[in-house]
Design a protein around this motif. Sequence first.
Motif, PDB file in Angstrom:
ATOM      1  N   SER A   1      -4.642   2.698   1.114  1.00 29.20           N
ATOM      2  CA  SER A   1      -4.508   2.640  -0.345  1.00 29.20           C
ATOM      3  C   SER A   1      -5.722   2.019  -1.030  1.00 29.20           C
ATOM      4  O   SER A   1      -5.975   2.281  -2.205  1.00 29.20           O
ATOM      5  CB  SER A   1      -3.244   1.859  -0.731  1.00 29.20           C
ATOM      6  OG  SER A   1      -3.343   0.508  -0.309  1.00 29.20           O
ATOM      7  N   THR A   2      -6.474   1.171  -0.309  1.00 34.38           N
ATOM      8  CA  THR A   2      -7.635   0.508  -0.911  1.00 34.38           C
ATOM      9  C   THR A   2      -8.957   1.134  -0.472  1.00 34.38           C
ATOM     10  O   THR A   2     -10.006   0.711  -0.946  1.00 34.38           O
ATOM     11  CB  THR A   2      -7.644  -0.987  -0.544  1.00 34.38           C
ATOM     12  OG1 THR A   2      -7.632  -1.135   0.887  1.00 34.38           O
ATOM     13  CG2 THR A   2      -6.424  -1.687  -1.122  1.00 34.38           C
TER      14      THR A   2
ATOM     15  N   MET B   1       2.143   1.848  -3.469  1.00 34.21           N
ATOM     16  CA  MET B   1       1.106   2.396  -4.338  1.00 34.21           C
ATOM     17  C   MET B   1       0.861   3.877  -4.045  1.00 34.21           C
ATOM     18  O   MET B   1       0.689   4.685  -4.962  1.00 34.21           O
ATOM     19  CB  MET B   1      -0.198   1.607  -4.142  1.00 34.21           C
ATOM     20  CG  MET B   1      -0.108   0.141  -4.517  1.00 34.21           C
ATOM     21  SD  MET B   1       0.219  -0.098  -6.275  1.00 34.21           S
ATOM     22  CE  MET B   1      -1.335   0.419  -6.967  1.00 34.21           C
ATOM     23  N   ILE B   2       0.861   4.250  -2.764  1.00 32.56           N
ATOM     24  CA  ILE B   2       0.633   5.654  -2.406  1.00 32.56           C
ATOM     25  C   ILE B   2       1.769   6.531  -2.922  1.00 32.56           C
ATOM     26  O   ILE B   2       1.545   7.609  -3.482  1.00 32.56           O
ATOM     27  CB  ILE B   2       0.496   5.798  -0.880  1.00 32.56           C
ATOM     28  CG1 ILE B   2      -0.824   5.161  -0.409  1.00 32.56           C
ATOM     29  CG2 ILE B   2       0.542   7.261  -0.462  1.00 32.56           C
ATOM     30  CD1 ILE B   2      -0.969   5.089   1.088  1.00 32.56           C
TER      31      ILE B   2
ATOM     32  N   ASN C   1      -0.801   1.702   5.713  1.00 30.76           N
ATOM     33  CA  ASN C   1      -0.955   2.065   4.299  1.00 30.76           C
ATOM     34  C   ASN C   1      -1.826   1.100   3.512  1.00 30.76           C
ATOM     35  O   ASN C   1      -2.390   1.480   2.489  1.00 30.76           O
ATOM     36  CB  ASN C   1       0.420   2.170   3.643  1.00 30.76           C
ATOM     37  CG  ASN C   1       1.151   3.428   4.039  1.00 30.76           C
ATOM     38  OD1 ASN C   1       0.532   4.430   4.384  1.00 30.76           O
ATOM     39  ND2 ASN C   1       2.469   3.388   4.016  1.00 30.76           N
TER      40      ASN C   1
ATOM     41  N   GLY D   1       0.816  -1.215   0.000  1.00 31.98           N
ATOM     42  CA  GLY D   1       0.000   0.000   0.000  1.00 31.98           C
ATOM     43  C   GLY D   1       0.848   1.262   0.000  1.00 31.98           C
ATOM     44  O   GLY D   1       0.534   2.231  -0.682  1.00 31.98           O
TER      45      GLY D   1
END
Length: 307
Positions: free
Chosen positions: A195-196, A147-148, A191, A144
């Motif tokens: 992130s989701t 991805m962020i 995170n 996550g």
Amino acid sequence: MIPFFTQLMTDPIVIEKADSVKSSFSQWMENLSSMSAQDLFKTVANGAVSIALKIVIALVIFWVGRWLIRRVRKMMDRIMTRRNVDVSLRAFLISLVTITMMLFLIIITIGILGIDTTSFIALFASAGLAIGMALSGTLQNFAGGVMILLFRPFRVGDFIEAQGQSGTVKEIQLIHTLLNTADNKTILLPNGPVSTGIINNYSRESRRRVDWTFGIAYGDNYDVARGVLLELLEADERVAKDPAPFVALTALADSSVNIVVRAWVESGEYWNVYFDLNERVYKTFTERGLNIPFPQMDVHLHKDETK
């Protein structure tokens, strides 16, 4: 680590490979003892030439592979620097790709030397599975964070709302995002869920719309109230002129006539404008003879004439 090595030593694939190597070595020793000196010399000479050739080829491939890996590292660094990828994420991704490519290069080099690489692949797979199972939650948060940092739904300094928490982003780490709340508390958000999940970024756009609802009493002049609101908005330099402020009668409520007001301001001035207009409306409505109502109930008493 001890349970991992215990599991590895009892793995059927590892045991099978060890038995195969042991059997092949025993067979080779038996064949060697039954050969004559001349055959032994020829065998050793041919084997030495073959091994030397394999070593040369392996060294060349290893050298070319190292050169390619360095080129890939430099190319990745240039691309991520040009795209302003976070420094910590950039270093991690480059190291991850480099280590992965080096492992493949070592396996290819060993395979050229004639060594069975199946056991190495099984070892790496077992190690990866064990590590992945032990760190499943941490790896989810790590993914996550990656991805962020790659897609940047928010940046350091943005005011966001995520996972039921709101605050200013203080730091984006690979595992957690640090928020600083309005009352100066630090909150660590994992995170993975961030992130989701849904992220409300209040700082992404340069402008925000401020909404108010003001009530006047029944019988008060609506046109006067509307004119006062427009006058107050016009006098505030922080309120954008384009698009122009919007004022309209929105509802005939139980105890008040409700007027909706909408105006656009810079994101950083949102709360200042909101609170200031509330104060000025309260003072100005009283000066202009407009009443701000409060909930009330009319009770009608009827006398029973039959008694």
